[in-house]
Design a protein around this motif. Sequence first.
Motif, mmCIF file in Angstrom:
data_model
loop_
_atom_site.group_PDB
_atom_site.id
_atom_site.type_symbol
_atom_site.label_atom_id
_atom_site.label_comp_id
_atom_site.label_asym_id
_atom_site.label_seq_id
_atom_site.Cartn_x
_atom_site.Cartn_y
_atom_site.Cartn_z
ATOM 1 N N ILE A 189 1.031 -1.104 -0.017
ATOM 2 C CA ILE A 189 0.022 -0.045 0.185
ATOM 3 C C ILE A 189 0.791 1.217 -0.178
ATOM 4 O O ILE A 189 0.652 2.113 -0.789
ATOM 5 C CB ILE A 189 -0.988 -0.093 1.267
ATOM 6 C CG1 ILE A 189 -1.998 -1.177 0.906
ATOM 7 C CG2 ILE A 189 -1.750 1.540 1.229
ATOM 8 C CD1 ILE A 189 -2.621 -1.350 2.143
ATOM 9 N N HIS A 190 1.898 1.271 0.898
ATOM 10 C CA HIS A 190 2.752 2.263 0.716
ATOM 11 C C HIS A 190 3.251 2.516 -0.547
ATOM 12 O O HIS A 190 3.369 3.605 -1.256
ATOM 13 C CB HIS A 190 4.233 2.054 1.616
ATOM 14 C CG HIS A 190 3.920 2.199 3.110
ATOM 15 N ND1 HIS A 190 3.484 3.508 3.424
ATOM 16 C CD2 HIS A 190 4.317 1.748 4.168
ATOM 17 C CE1 HIS A 190 3.448 3.520 5.077
ATOM 18 N NE2 HIS A 190 3.869 2.357 5.316
ATOM 19 N N VAL A 225 0.635 3.934 -3.227
ATOM 20 C CA VAL A 225 0.582 5.640 -3.136
ATOM 21 C C VAL A 225 1.857 6.058 -3.835
ATOM 22 O O VAL A 225 1.582 7.393 -4.273
ATOM 23 C CB VAL A 225 0.389 5.733 -1.627
ATOM 24 C CG1 VAL A 225 0.067 7.295 -1.292
ATOM 25 C CG2 VAL A 225 -0.957 5.275 -1.058
ATOM 26 N N PRO A 242 -0.368 11.209 2.881
ATOM 27 C CA PRO A 242 -1.234 9.981 2.486
ATOM 28 C C PRO A 242 -0.289 8.753 2.255
ATOM 29 O O PRO A 242 -0.664 7.506 2.450
ATOM 30 C CB PRO A 242 -1.722 10.480 1.262
ATOM 31 C CG PRO A 242 -0.720 11.516 0.686
ATOM 32 C CD PRO A 242 -0.263 12.194 2.019
ATOM 33 N N ALA A 276 -1.686 5.862 4.638
ATOM 34 C CA ALA A 276 -2.634 4.876 3.918
ATOM 35 C C ALA A 276 -2.576 3.444 4.191
ATOM 36 O O ALA A 276 -3.801 2.955 4.410
ATOM 37 C CB ALA A 276 -2.086 4.975 2.337
ATOM 38 N N SER A 309 -6.293 2.142 5.622
ATOM 39 C CA SER A 309 -7.073 1.244 4.598
ATOM 40 C C SER A 309 -7.034 -0.215 5.160
ATOM 41 O O SER A 309 -8.175 -0.919 4.865
ATOM 42 C CB SER A 309 -6.426 1.313 3.268
ATOM 43 O OG SER A 309 -5.030 1.041 3.545
#
Length: 220
Positions: A105-106, A109, A144, A148, A152
């Motif tokens: 996820i890092h 983004v 973000p 995130a 999430s």
Amino acid sequence: MVETDSTVRTERETPSPPAPPEGYDEPKLFEYPTLMLLLVSIPLFLFTAYGFGWLLWQIQGPEVFATLFSVTETEDSTVVVLDMIDVGLPLVVALFVTVVVHELIHGTVMHYYGQDVTYGVNPAMGAFYAAAFGQFQRREQLFPIGLAPLVSIAVVATPFLAVPVSSIAVTAYMVVVINTTGAVGDLYVVWRLRRMPEGTLLYDVDLRHMYVFEPLDVGA
């Protein structure tokens, strides 16, 4: 000053940051206070474990934990026996989600902001990582990027606490607890970023060396 072998070796192992972009001050090394983060992670773990454990109990009832351990009471004592299979499998899945999905996820983004992402595993640090080595990252983008995975994964995993299958509900519980506790470093970065001026740049040389470039005209 006489340079010892250890001093020379340390200097050689510390990579240099790039020259500051026009309008920016000289770089400063960004360091994580490892001991402080470890201490903070303990109450964060306890708070998350209790809070989501209470929520799981309210949704599923005490029977959700019946498959994980058995309690035998005798005249002299109470014996609690954990089922290592039923405990171990959710734990392995939760660790996988935390370690791998968290970093994916890092990286997603980062890629959204146009950065080239490097994924890897560092056995010495016991970490899977996603990083934008050799690239300037704006302070505003790192909010973000840092938050995130925490947000999430919590949003996706929390509804699974209500699934009427104890193994799934318990796995979701472990995911939320482990992921939240493991995000203590991300939360620290976000906290530090909020104290830096707008337009600040961060630059990762490698896993252990991050530099901060602050604009020269702050407050001008």
